[in-house]
Design an enzyme around this catalytic site. Sequence first.
Site, short mmCIF file in Angstrom:
data_model
loop_
_atom_site.label_atom_id
_atom_site.label_comp_id
_atom_site.label_asym_id
_atom_site.label_seq_id
_atom_site.Cartn_x
_atom_site.Cartn_y
_atom_site.Cartn_z
N CYS A 14 0.90 -0.96 0.05
CA CYS A 14 -0.06 0.10 -0.19
C CYS A 14 0.71 1.47 -0.03
CB CYS A 14 -0.93 -0.17 1.12
SG CYS A 14 -2.30 1.03 0.92
N HIS A 67 -3.67 -4.78 0.93
CA HIS A 67 -2.98 -5.49 2.19
C HIS A 67 -3.18 -6.84 2.36
CE1 HIS A 67 -1.98 -1.54 4.48
NE2 HIS A 67 -2.89 -1.18 3.61
N GLU A 112 -1.47 -8.81 4.07
CA GLU A 112 -1.29 -9.42 5.42
C GLU A 112 -2.56 -9.58 6.38
OE1 GLU A 112 -1.51 -4.93 5.99
OE2 GLU A 112 -0.70 -6.21 4.40
#
Length: 238
Positions: free
Chosen positions: A109, A213, A215
Amino acid sequence: MKPIIGITTFLESKAKQTYDSVNHNYIKSVYLAGGIPVLIPIVEDEEIVNNYLKSIDGLILSGGEDVSPLMYGENPTEKVQMICAQRDKFEKELFLEALKLNIPVLGICRGMQVMNVALGGTLYQDINTQIENSLGHYQKDTPANNLYHQIKIDDESILFDIFDEEKISINSFHHQSVKKIGNGLKEIAWSVDGVVEGIEHISKDFALGVQWHPEDLAVKYPDFLNLFKALVQACTPY
């Protein structure tokens, strides 16, 4: 020994103190991918930057606040409301030195935007006011581990090698995006409205940026853990 993956942090002020923080899902994703996560606090000393890079095998530039438009020669519009000059300067230096040393880098990002700006690129300061017919890119009231929109991936890219798909669905939490691509970089993924969702360096072994994102998706959707596995593998000597 498992490769050590440095993860950049952001400055967070609360209870009259300032902390170097990061979303725990970055740490969890690196660990699940087979790496050793190490947090990198923000410092203002170039010598320490070099010492950090001598101590890690790979680098994650994490997400967070906007990159200051001053970094690419513009003044901010009213839509740019949260920046950190210390972090911008530190991460630019960290990334450029990592490139020189051919240390594998994954920008997430904001991290992807830092990569682009560090190499002379620019950003749209606000997608919805600066890109005609743009779609939604900020799932404000949707959980971070929910998929939000689709992207198309260049079939001649690291990203395609990782996902083995030309179209995937992702989450999305950004209002800025790549405008002019930085020197040595190429666009490798786009949303339906043309917003750049992935970049990579054309001459480095592994310098990849994604605008979403992963993660936050890695546990619920294991395919996204493959991004972190690819980073760890790029750090592992054969």
